[in-house]
Scaffold this motif. Structure first.
Motif, PDB file in Angstrom:
ATOM      1  N   LEU A   1      22.361 -28.864  59.558  1.00 18.07           N
ATOM      2  CA  LEU A   1      22.328 -30.352  59.350  1.00 18.07           C
ATOM      3  C   LEU A   1      22.946 -31.419  58.266  1.00 18.07           C
ATOM      4  O   LEU A   1      22.985 -32.717  58.820  1.00 18.07           O
ATOM      5  CB  LEU A   1      21.091 -30.850  59.120  1.00 18.07           C
ATOM      6  N   ASP A   2      23.426 -30.210  57.863  1.00 21.30           N
ATOM      7  CA  ASP A   2      24.389 -30.967  56.533  1.00 21.30           C
ATOM      8  C   ASP A   2      25.654 -31.010  56.363  1.00 21.30           C
ATOM      9  O   ASP A   2      26.639 -31.394  56.100  1.00 21.30           O
ATOM     10  CB  ASP A   2      24.230 -30.354  55.288  1.00 21.30           C
ATOM     11  N   GLY A   3      26.402 -30.605  57.878  1.00 23.81           N
ATOM     12  CA  GLY A   3      27.791 -30.772  58.397  1.00 23.81           C
ATOM     13  C   GLY A   3      29.072 -29.984  57.835  1.00 23.81           C
ATOM     14  O   GLY A   3      30.391 -30.196  57.861  1.00 23.81           O
TER      15      GLY A   3
ATOM     16  N   ILE B   1      34.113 -34.056  63.852  1.00 23.69           N
ATOM     17  CA  ILE B   1      34.702 -34.721  63.530  1.00 23.69           C
ATOM     18  C   ILE B   1      35.049 -35.834  62.172  1.00 23.69           C
ATOM     19  O   ILE B   1      34.979 -35.107  61.262  1.00 23.69           O
ATOM     20  CB  ILE B   1      36.652 -34.786  64.067  1.00 23.69           C
ATOM     21  N   GLN B   2      34.570 -36.923  62.474  1.00 24.75           N
ATOM     22  CA  GLN B   2      33.578 -37.275  61.468  1.00 24.75           C
ATOM     23  C   GLN B   2      32.824 -36.765  60.623  1.00 24.75           C
ATOM     24  O   GLN B   2      33.012 -37.072  59.417  1.00 24.75           O
ATOM     25  CB  GLN B   2      33.716 -38.713  62.412  1.00 24.75           C
ATOM     26  N   VAL B   3      31.865 -36.415  61.515  1.00 22.22           N
ATOM     27  CA  VAL B   3      30.842 -35.082  60.466  1.00 22.22           C
ATOM     28  C   VAL B   3      31.680 -34.729  59.770  1.00 22.22           C
ATOM     29  O   VAL B   3      30.870 -34.068  58.041  1.00 22.22           O
ATOM     30  CB  VAL B   3      29.958 -34.812  61.197  1.00 22.22           C
ATOM     31  N   ALA B   4      32.566 -33.965  59.868  1.00 26.06           N
ATOM     32  CA  ALA B   4      33.136 -32.526  59.570  1.00 26.06           C
ATOM     33  C   ALA B   4      34.053 -33.187  58.205  1.00 26.06           C
ATOM     34  O   ALA B   4      34.257 -32.761  56.833  1.00 26.06           O
ATOM     35  CB  ALA B   4      33.843 -31.772  60.674  1.00 26.06           C
ATOM     36  N   THR B   5      34.554 -34.198  58.168  1.00 24.15           N
ATOM     37  CA  THR B   5      35.724 -35.205  57.402  1.00 24.15           C
ATOM     38  C   THR B   5      34.425 -35.218  56.622  1.00 24.15           C
ATOM     39  O   THR B   5      35.281 -34.870  54.705  1.00 24.15           O
ATOM     40  CB  THR B   5      36.055 -35.762  57.935  1.00 24.15           C
ATOM     41  N   VAL B   6      33.503 -35.977  56.255  1.00 19.99           N
ATOM     42  CA  VAL B   6      32.710 -36.506  55.738  1.00 19.99           C
ATOM     43  C   VAL B   6      32.471 -35.194  54.457  1.00 19.99           C
ATOM     44  O   VAL B   6      32.654 -35.689  53.189  1.00 19.99           O
ATOM     45  CB  VAL B   6      31.847 -36.911  56.392  1.00 19.99           C
ATOM     46  N   THR B   7      32.057 -34.231  55.642  1.00 18.86           N
ATOM     47  CA  THR B   7      31.336 -33.463  54.284  1.00 18.86           C
ATOM     48  C   THR B   7      32.490 -32.819  52.823  1.00 18.86           C
ATOM     49  O   THR B   7      32.396 -32.679  52.308  1.00 18.86           O
ATOM     50  CB  THR B   7      30.690 -32.663  55.181  1.00 18.86           C
TER      51      THR B   7
ATOM     52  N   ARG C   1      21.564 -24.753  53.075  1.00 16.99           N
ATOM     53  CA  ARG C   1      22.182 -23.272  53.854  1.00 16.99           C
ATOM     54  C   ARG C   1      23.644 -22.611  54.070  1.00 16.99           C
ATOM     55  O   ARG C   1      23.210 -21.443  53.933  1.00 16.99           O
ATOM     56  CB  ARG C   1      22.831 -24.135  54.928  1.00 16.99           C
ATOM     57  N   THR C   2      24.409 -23.026  53.689  1.00 23.56           N
ATOM     58  CA  THR C   2      25.509 -22.211  53.334  1.00 23.56           C
ATOM     59  C   THR C   2      25.727 -22.183  51.846  1.00 23.56           C
ATOM     60  O   THR C   2      26.991 -21.245  51.030  1.00 23.56           O
ATOM     61  CB  THR C   2      26.693 -23.142  53.324  1.00 23.56           C
TER      62      THR C   2
END
Length: 488
Positions: A176-178, A219-225, A261-262
C-alpha cells in the motif's frame, strides 16, 4: 567469425565461444562464474548474431535446444536461483527472432517458444518478486507472438494469465505504500525501468491496452515513492543489493518517508539525508543490516552502508558486504560472520521490525535466538541536529558494537568522548553519552575483511569501519548526538 564459429564478448567476464552444432553447452553451463552461465544459457546474443549470420544462429538454436531437452534437470541445477531469469530471457529472445523477418528462423523459434512458455505458466515458478515479474514480461511478449501466428485463443489465455499474475506481483512487491520490498532501492528503480521498457514495447498493441494501463499506474506510484528515498542529488543509495548509481530521470523530494512493511525510513531536508533500516517483509536481497543508518550532507557521504558488489562469493570481501560487518548499526559481534541466508533462519531465527513514531522519529529492534535483543531510535531534532539512542542486551552477557562505516576520503578525528567526520564541504560532529573504546579498521586483506565498500558493480574499495564499545557492558541506553556544520 566463420560460417560455423564465432566469439561473443560477455558483459560479465570472459568470452563465449559458439561453434554451431558442436557448441559444448554442458561445458558452458558449468563455468565457474554464475553470471557467465546465465548469459550463455539465456541465448541473449542470438538476436545480434542472427542479423549477421542467420544460418549460424539457426544451428546454435538447434544445438542448444537439443541439449536442453535432453539435459534439462542438469542445466537447471547449474542456475538454481536464476533459472527463472534465464528462461524469461530465452523467451524474450525467441519472441525477438519470431519478429526478425527471417521466416525459417521465426518458424524454428516459435516451435521452441511453445515448449518454453510451459515453464512460465507453472504457478509455482512465478515468484512474487523481480524474478516473477521478468517471467510475466516474457509471457506478455509471447502473447504477441501467438497473435502473429494466428493463435488468438492461446494469445488471449496468455494475456489473462499475465494480467492476473502482474496484479498479484505488484500487490506483493509494492504493497500500500508503493515501496519495493526487495530491501534495495535499486530494485525500485529496476521495476520502474523495466515497466517503462515494457510499456514502450506494447503501446501499439490494442489487445494489451489493459496491461499498459496497469503498468502506467504502477510506474507513477513507484516513481513517487522512489523519489522520496533517493539521495538529495537524485542518486540511488547503496543499500542492500544496490550499488551507488547516478540517475537523471528522478527528482528527489524532501520530507519523511516511512515503510514499516519493508523496514525502511528516510528523512531529507535541504540537502541533508538520514536513513534507517530495520525489518523486512521479504528476505529477497536482504543484508544483515538491521538498525543501520546512513548520513549525508550535500555531496558529503559521512556514514554509509557498504553496498553491493556481485554474487561472486569466491572473494571473501564480497561475502563480507552482506554481513553485519558492512553496515552502520548496533550489532553483537558473535554474529558478524553470518550470511543473511543463515542469520534469519534456524537456529538463529533473527526477527526485526521498524516502528514509525510519526514526525521525525523512528525506531527499530531485532532479536536472535538465545536471548539477544537490540533496539535503536533515531530522532531528528532540527535541520542540523539529530540523536541516535541504542539499547541492547543478551542472556549470555555478550557485548555489542556500535559500528559506523565511513568512506575513505572522510577525515576522522575521534576520542573516547566523541568524533568528528570531515567531508569536502561540511562536517558531522558526534558526541557520546559515555566514554567509549574505539577501533578503526580499513581494507583488511584477511579475515574478518572489515573496511570495504562497493562504489561500482563488481569492485570494492577501502573504507573505514569505526567500532565503538563501552568499557562495561550495560543495557542502559547509549546516546549519540550528531551535529551538521561547515567543514572548518
Amino acid at each position: 567469425m566463420s560460417a560455423n564459429y564465432c566469439q561473443y564478448q560477455l558483459p560479465t567476464k570472459g568470452v563465449l565461444e559458439l561453434n554451431g552444432y558442436k557448441t559444448d553447452w554442458m561445458k558452458l553451463a558449468h563455468a565457474n562464474f554464475s553470471s557467465n552461465r546465465l548469459w550463455s544459457l539465456s541465448l541473449k546474443y542470438l538476436i545480434d548474431l542472427s542479423k549477421i549470420n542467420s544460418r549460424l544462429a539457426i544451428d546454435i538454436l538447434n544445438s542448444f535446444y537439443q541439449t536442453l531437452w535432453l539435459k534439462y534437470d542438469e542445466l537447471q541445477s547449474t542456475l538454481p536461483g536464476s533459472w527463472d531469469h534465464c528462461t524469461a530471457m530465452r523467451i524474450e529472445v525467441l519472441c525477438g527472432l519470431i519478429g526478425s523477418g527471417n521466416d525459417l528462423l521465426a518458424s524454428r523459434a516459435f516451435s521452441e517458444l511453445e515448449n518454453e512458455i510451459a515453464y512460465a505458466l507453472e504457478p509455482t515458478h512465478i515468484k512474487r518478486n523481480n524474478h516473477g515479474f521478468m517471467l510475466i514480461e516474457s509471457v506478455i511478449l509471447a502473447s504477441v507472438a501467438f497473435e502473429v501466428y494466428d493463435r488468438n485463443n492461446e494469445s488471449l489465455e496468455l494475456r489473462r494469465y499475465a494480467e492476473h499474475e502482474l496484479a498479484a506481483i505488484f500487490k506483493s512487491v509494492f504493497g500500500l505504500d508503493g515501496y519495493c520490498n526487495e530491501n534495495s532501492p535499486f530494485y525500485s528503480h529496476l521495476y520502474v525501468h523495466r515497466m517503462k521498457q515494457m510499456l514502450a514495447r506494447i503501446k501499439n498493441f490494442e489487445s494489451l491496452s489493459e496491461i499498459g494501463s496497469r503498468l502506467s499506474e504502477q510506474i507513477q506510484v513507484a516513481t513517487v515513492t522512489l523519489e522520496a528515498v533517493l539521495h538529495p542529488d537524485g542518486s540511488i543509495p547503496p543499500m542492500g543489493d544496490s550499488s551507488p548509481m547516478e540517475t537523471r530521470i528522478y527528482k528527489s523530494s524532501d520530507g519523511v518517508f516511512a515503510s514499516t512493511r519493508t523496514g525502511f525510513w528516510a528523512w531529507k531536508n535541504n540537502g541533508k539525508y538520514v536513513s534507517f533500516k530495520c525489518g523486512y517483509e521479504s528476505l529477497v536481497h536482504k543484508h544483515a543490516d538491521d538498525t543501520s543508518i546512513t548520513v549525508r550532507n550535500g555531496s558529503d557521504a559521512f556514514i554509509v552502508d557498504s553496498g553491493f558488489c556481485s554474487f561472486d562469493y569466491s572473494d571473501p570481501r564480497v561475502l563480507m558486504l552482506r554481513t553485519q560487518r558492512a553496515h552502520s548499526g548496533l550489532y553483537f559481534p558473535s554474529f558478524d560472520h553470518l550470511h543473511p541466508a543463515k542469520i534469519y533462519k534456524a537456529p538463529y531465527k533473527k526477527e526485526s521490525r521498524l516502528y514509525d513514531e510519526g514526525g521525525n522519529a523512528v525506531s527499530g529492534s531485532y532479536s536472535l535466538f538465545g536471548g539477544y535483543f537490540a533496539y535503536r531510535r533515531v530522532k531528528i531534532q532540527s535541520e542540523s541536529y539529530f540523536i541516535v539512542e541504542d539499547w541492547a542486551g543478551s542472556a549470555s552477557g555478550d557485548g555489542v558494537v556500535h559500528r559506523f562505516v565511513v568512506p575513505d576520503d572522510v577525515r576522522i578525528e575521534i576520542s573516547s568522548s566523541g568524533m568528528t567526520l570531515f567531508g569536502g564541504e561540511s562536517s558531522l560532529k558526534c558526541s557520546f553519552s559515555r566514554r567509549m573504546n574505539y577501533e578503526i579498521s580499513s581494507g583488511q586483506e584477511s579475515s574478518p575483511h572489515k573496511g570495504w565498500i562497493s562504489t561500482n558493480p563488481g569492485s570494492v574499495v577501502p573504507a573505514r569501519c569505526i567500532e565503538l564499545t563501552s568499557q562495561v557492558f550495560t543495557v542502559d541506553p547509549v546516546q549519540f548526538q550528531f551535529q551538521f556544520s561547515s567543514a572548518k
